[in-house]
Write an enzyme that holds these catalytic residues in place. Structure first.
Site, PDB file in Angstrom:
ATOM      1  N   ASN A   1      35.761  17.085  51.179  1.00 16.16           N
ATOM      2  CA  ASN A   1      35.547  18.383  50.531  1.00 16.16           C
ATOM      3  C   ASN A   1      36.871  19.140  50.574  1.00 16.16           C
ATOM      4  O   ASN A   1      37.260  19.651  51.611  1.00 16.16           O
ATOM      5  CB  ASN A   1      34.437  19.145  51.270  1.00 16.16           C
ATOM      6  CG  ASN A   1      34.196  20.514  50.670  1.00 16.16           C
ATOM      7  OD1 ASN A   1      34.770  20.865  49.631  1.00 16.16           O
ATOM      8  ND2 ASN A   1      33.341  21.296  51.316  1.00 16.16           N
TER       9      ASN A   1
ATOM     10  N   LYS B   1      37.495  21.849  49.168  1.00 19.41           N
ATOM     11  CA  LYS B   1      37.237  23.301  49.104  1.00 19.41           C
ATOM     12  C   LYS B   1      38.155  23.958  48.062  1.00 19.41           C
ATOM     13  O   LYS B   1      38.454  23.340  47.043  1.00 19.41           O
ATOM     14  CB  LYS B   1      37.387  23.921  50.495  1.00 19.41           C
ATOM     15  CG  LYS B   1      36.550  23.171  51.538  1.00 19.41           C
ATOM     16  CD  LYS B   1      36.432  23.855  52.860  1.00 19.41           C
ATOM     17  CE  LYS B   1      35.556  23.038  53.793  1.00 19.41           C
ATOM     18  NZ  LYS B   1      35.293  23.682  55.061  1.00 19.41           N
TER      19      LYS B   1
ATOM     20  N   HIS C   1      26.668  24.614  50.521  1.00 19.55           N
ATOM     21  CA  HIS C   1      27.641  24.624  51.616  1.00 19.55           C
ATOM     22  C   HIS C   1      27.623  25.984  52.307  1.00 19.55           C
ATOM     23  O   HIS C   1      27.455  27.018  51.662  1.00 19.55           O
ATOM     24  CB  HIS C   1      29.040  24.322  51.073  1.00 19.55           C
ATOM     25  CG  HIS C   1      30.022  24.029  52.168  1.00 19.55           C
ATOM     26  ND1 HIS C   1      30.594  25.031  52.919  1.00 19.55           N
ATOM     27  CD2 HIS C   1      30.486  22.868  52.659  1.00 19.55           C
ATOM     28  CE1 HIS C   1      31.399  24.480  53.824  1.00 19.55           C
ATOM     29  NE2 HIS C   1      31.348  23.164  53.691  1.00 19.55           N
TER      30      HIS C   1
ATOM     31  N   GLU D   1      29.818  27.869  53.370  1.00 15.35           N
ATOM     32  CA  GLU D   1      30.786  28.868  52.867  1.00 15.35           C
ATOM     33  C   GLU D   1      30.225  29.568  51.633  1.00 15.35           C
ATOM     34  O   GLU D   1      30.502  30.748  51.413  1.00 15.35           O
ATOM     35  CB  GLU D   1      32.139  28.188  52.585  1.00 15.35           C
ATOM     36  CG  GLU D   1      32.854  27.870  53.890  1.00 15.35           C
ATOM     37  CD  GLU D   1      33.763  26.657  53.856  1.00 15.35           C
ATOM     38  OE1 GLU D   1      34.032  26.131  52.759  1.00 15.35           O
ATOM     39  OE2 GLU D   1      34.182  26.211  54.939  1.00 15.35           O
TER      40      GLU D   1
ATOM     41  N   GLU E   1      26.015  20.378  58.988  1.00 18.18           N
ATOM     42  CA  GLU E   1      27.307  21.006  59.256  1.00 18.18           C
ATOM     43  C   GLU E   1      27.086  22.268  60.086  1.00 18.18           C
ATOM     44  O   GLU E   1      26.820  23.349  59.526  1.00 18.18           O
ATOM     45  CB  GLU E   1      27.996  21.384  57.942  1.00 18.18           C
ATOM     46  CG  GLU E   1      28.395  20.194  57.105  1.00 18.18           C
ATOM     47  CD  GLU E   1      29.637  20.483  56.264  1.00 18.18           C
ATOM     48  OE1 GLU E   1      30.614  19.737  56.394  1.00 18.18           O
ATOM     49  OE2 GLU E   1      29.632  21.472  55.509  1.00 18.18           O
TER      50      GLU E   1
ATOM     51  N   GLY F   1      35.856  24.113  60.329  1.00 20.91           N
ATOM     52  CA  GLY F   1      37.184  24.701  60.249  1.00 20.91           C
ATOM     53  C   GLY F   1      37.647  25.374  61.532  1.00 20.91           C
ATOM     54  O   GLY F   1      38.654  26.073  61.543  1.00 20.91           O
TER      55      GLY F   1
ATOM     56  N   SER G   1      34.985  19.863  61.565  1.00 16.74           N
ATOM     57  CA  SER G   1      36.195  19.579  62.353  1.00 16.74           C
ATOM     58  C   SER G   1      36.358  18.101  62.736  1.00 16.74           C
ATOM     59  O   SER G   1      36.857  17.783  63.825  1.00 16.74           O
ATOM     60  CB  SER G   1      36.231  20.456  63.614  1.00 16.74           C
ATOM     61  OG  SER G   1      36.426  21.810  63.255  1.00 16.74           O
TER      62      SER G   1
HETATM   63  P1  13P Z   1      36.334  20.964  58.356  1.00 15.66           P
HETATM   64  O1  13P Z   1      36.353  19.458  58.449  1.00 15.66           O
HETATM   65  O2  13P Z   1      37.621  21.554  57.906  1.00 15.66           O
HETATM   66  O3  13P Z   1      35.790  21.587  59.599  1.00 15.66           O
HETATM   67  O4  13P Z   1      35.293  21.324  57.186  1.00 15.66           O
HETATM   68  C1  13P Z   1      34.038  20.749  57.220  1.00 15.66           C
HETATM   69  C2  13P Z   1      33.344  21.099  55.977  1.00 15.66           C
HETATM   70  O5  13P Z   1      33.003  22.246  55.755  1.00 15.66           O
HETATM   71  C3  13P Z   1      33.133  20.032  54.998  1.00 15.66           C
HETATM   72  O6  13P Z   1      32.269  20.432  53.992  1.00 15.66           O
END
Ligand code: 13P
Length: 259
Positions: free
Chosen positions: A14, A16, A100, A102, A173, A179, A220
């Site tokens: 991803n 993002k 997601h 976010e 997640e 993150g 992460s």
């Molecule tokens: P990170 O691997 O940067 O923590 O992000 C995970 C994520 O949100 C994947 O969709």
């Protein structure tokens, strides 16, 4: 949708909103080259909407599949700024991330919307939905995780009819691990995946879950901690953010979990 083997493990990148169009295409080329002899499992890359078609062209003759980071719940109409399942298929996508955290945080997407999106993707029939769930820090601290996961699954999936070989991927997640550089203990992830599996069994029955569902972990993950997630029961793959922005790092993660 390709006739995929549900037993295959899967690693999803991803990206993002981390890369410009130009940066996405540079990384896509590097990924294609890096994975050119890689035949195990499934590798999926989810660039931003703008980069999808160009990335698809780059991935021609490659085993890397394409996914979107979002999708809308209608196929066509006056929905300014949205992109439908059919349009994503046209752009070359085979997967679509839905809900997601976010988007839940910044766009206030909720599980009613997530449910609508899932239904639209399943109606389209040519995309594999990747439905995100996960608890936040407070919910974890106050021992609500199991309830939250179950509740999110019921809200997203209740009343969904799964036909034939349609696949659904659930991505666990935990919001506190995304993150943050804080990795979940593999044993905790294993437990959460078990809760998810049991809830899915309750909703759909064991056979449907076995034939049509995969449960993947995200938060992460990197080349140093991925080893802890290899060969864990009920972890069918990974959803990777930060570590998917470098082809060498992402290759190491994919190799560890898919081989
Ligand atoms: P990170 O691997 O940067 O923590 O992000 C995970 C994520 O949100 C994947 O969709």
């Amino acid at each position: 949708m390709k006739n995929k083997i549900i037993n295959n493990k899967i690693v999803v990148a991803n990206w993002k909103m981390r890369l410009s169009l130009k940066e996405s295409l540079i990384l896509a080329k590097k990924m294609k080259n890096k994975f050119k002899n890689f035949k195990s499992g499934e590798v999926v890359i989810c660039p931003n909407f703008l980069s999808l078609c160009h990335t698809k062209n780059i991935m021609e003759n490659s085993s890397i599949n394409l996914g979107s980071q979002n999708v809308f719940w209608e196929e066509k109409g006056s929905y300014t700024g949205e992109v439908s399942p059919g349009m994503l298929v046209e752009a070359g996508c085979e997967y679509a991330i839905i809900g997601h955290s976010e988007r839940r945080k910044y766009i206030l997407e909720n599980y009613e919307m997530i449910h609508q999106k899932l239904k639209a993707v399943l109606n389209n029939g040519k995309l594999v939905p990747i439905v995100c769930i996960g608890e936040n820090t407070e919910e974890r601290k106050t021992d609500q995780r199991d309830f939250i996961l179950t509740d999110q699954l019921y809200q997203a999936l209740s009343g969904i009819n799964i036909v034939g070989e349609q696949q659904i991927i659930i991505a666990y997640e935990p919001i506190w691990a995304i993150g943050s550089g804080i990795t979940i203990e593999p044993a905790e992830a294993k437990y959460a995946h078990k809760i998810i599996k049991l809830t899915l069994n309750d909703i759909f029955g064991m056979q449907v879950v076995k034939d049509n569902f995969r449960i993947i972990y995200g938060g992460s993950i990197n080349s140093r901690n991925v080893k802890g997630f290899v060969n864990i029961e009920d972890i069918d793959g990974l959803l990777v953010g930060g570590a998917s922005l470098d082809e060498d790092e992402f290759y190491k993660v994919a190799k560890a979990i898919l081989k």
